[in-house]
Design an enzyme around this catalytic site. Structure first.
Site, short mmCIF file in Angstrom:
data_model
loop_
_atom_site.label_atom_id
_atom_site.label_comp_id
_atom_site.label_asym_id
_atom_site.label_seq_id
_atom_site.Cartn_x
_atom_site.Cartn_y
_atom_site.Cartn_z
N ASP A 1 3.09 -10.81 4.17
CA ASP A 1 3.68 -9.97 3.11
C ASP A 1 3.06 -8.58 3.19
O ASP A 1 2.01 -8.38 3.81
CB ASP A 1 3.43 -10.56 1.72
CG ASP A 1 4.14 -9.74 0.62
OD1 ASP A 1 5.27 -9.29 0.86
OD2 ASP A 1 3.56 -9.54 -0.46
N GLY B 1 8.68 -1.26 -0.24
CA GLY B 1 10.01 -1.10 -0.84
C GLY B 1 10.52 0.31 -0.94
O GLY B 1 11.69 0.53 -1.23
N ASN C 1 10.71 -10.07 0.83
CA ASN C 1 12.16 -9.84 0.89
C ASN C 1 12.48 -8.51 1.55
O ASN C 1 13.50 -8.38 2.23
CB ASN C 1 12.74 -9.85 -0.52
CG ASN C 1 12.67 -11.23 -1.13
OD1 ASN C 1 13.59 -12.01 -0.98
ND2 ASN C 1 11.57 -11.55 -1.78
N THR C 2 11.61 -7.53 1.33
CA THR C 2 11.87 -6.20 1.87
C THR C 2 11.85 -6.25 3.40
O THR C 2 12.74 -5.72 4.07
CB THR C 2 10.82 -5.22 1.31
OG1 THR C 2 10.80 -5.36 -0.11
CG2 THR C 2 11.15 -3.79 1.68
N GLU D 1 0.05 -4.32 -7.27
CA GLU D 1 -0.97 -4.08 -6.24
C GLU D 1 -2.20 -3.39 -6.84
O GLU D 1 -3.32 -3.63 -6.42
CB GLU D 1 -0.41 -3.24 -5.09
CG GLU D 1 0.56 -3.99 -4.19
CD GLU D 1 -0.11 -5.04 -3.31
OE1 GLU D 1 -1.17 -4.76 -2.73
OE2 GLU D 1 0.43 -6.17 -3.20
N THR E 1 8.73 -11.23 -3.67
CA THR E 1 7.72 -12.28 -3.86
C THR E 1 6.58 -11.85 -4.78
O THR E 1 5.75 -12.68 -5.16
CB THR E 1 7.16 -12.75 -2.50
OG1 THR E 1 6.69 -11.60 -1.78
CG2 THR E 1 8.23 -13.46 -1.70
#
Ligand code: DGL
Length: 271
Positions: free
Chosen positions: A7, A40, A71-72, A162, A195
């Protein structure tokens, strides 16, 4: 026999946690590109370069199968990687398909033509890059017809998570949900298409209100992975240890990961 999980940062830990519960004996190697998150807001080329670098690090750790728990990256880089970059004997899988299979109540490998499905109005929450790729709508169109998808690019949510600023993340989620519901007041289903979002899933559920079925990826991906490994046991690589790698500061990433997963997680620097 390790499986790699990639990720841009902390979000993939939601998938790792579900996989660790579903497959407790499988060593998992996690790679979080925290120094470069969020993805993103990056270009597709940039996301491709960063993702291939991270996945290579997982191959180098003895993983033959890597899950893009992002997903990105799945939307912006996976197809290009599968078409020209993934070496023979290795496999990289994304996280969209299990979600769409659950939404459309299709079984793995059901390649029949698209058909009408029970759900007709879907709210999609994802990063700006995932939304603008339209990858979710493309995958959905292979399986279902007549589904109206309203997508909300959730700027800022990944950055806030983050940074560990959950108050900001909470406020941003509420405002993104409100903004989508002005355009689609009563979605039947909501997709958490990033996610990182399971870390604020309760806020999404509260803001969406009752009557909206929320689809979140971790358990769906874990189930799909268990099914895949049962059919492809050769894809368990040679690595035999669970490790956590980050391009960010291992101490601060470990602390945030420990807080999110409620168990001690020790990251080490990815070289
Ligand atoms: N967890 C990533 C996803 O699923 C976040 C991407 C980002 O870094 O913006 O899309």
């Amino acid at each position: 026999m390790a499986v790699g999980i990639f990720d841009s940062g902390l979000g993939g830990l939601t998938v790792l946690d579900a996989v660790a519960r579903r497959l407790p004996d499988t060593p998992l190697v996690y790679f979080g590109d925290n120094a470069n998150a969020p993805y993103g807001v990056r270009t597709a080329d940039d996301i491709y370069d960063l993702t291939t670098r991270g996945v290579q690090a997982l191959f180098d750790q003895g993983c033959d199968l890597v899950i893009l728990a992002c997903n990105t990256a799945s939307a912006a880089a996976l197809r290009r990687m599968q078409e020209g970059w993934v070496p023979p004997g290795k496999r990289v899988l994304g996280v969209f398909v299990p979600l769409i299979e659950a939404l459309t109540e299709r079984k793995w490998g059901d390649n029949s033509p698209p058909r009408p499905v029970a759900v007709q109005t879907v709210a999609l929450f994802a990063t700006p890059a995932t939304v603008s790729s339209r990858a979710f709508q493309r995958e959905l169109a292979f399986r279902a017809i007549g589904v109206d998808v309203e997508a909300q690019p959730c700027a800022g949510v990944v950055d806030a998570i983050e940074m560990g600023d959950m108050i900001l993340a909470d406020a941003l989620v509420r405002s993104h949900v409100e903004s989508l519901m002005r355009r689609m007041p009563k979605p039947q289903a909501a997709i958490l298409g990033c996610t990182h979002y399971p870390l604020v899933e309760e806020v999404f559920r509260e803001a969406l209100g009752e009557g909206v079925a929320v689809y979140s990826q971790p358990d769906l991906v874990a189930e799909a992975l268990a099914d895949y490994l049962a059919r492809h046991p050769d894809k368990l690589g040679t690595g035999d240890q669970s490790i956590f790698l980050t391009t960010g500061d291992p101490k601060s990433v470990s602390n945030k990961a420990t807080q999110f997963l409620r168990r001690r997680i020790e990251f080490q620097a990815a070289n």
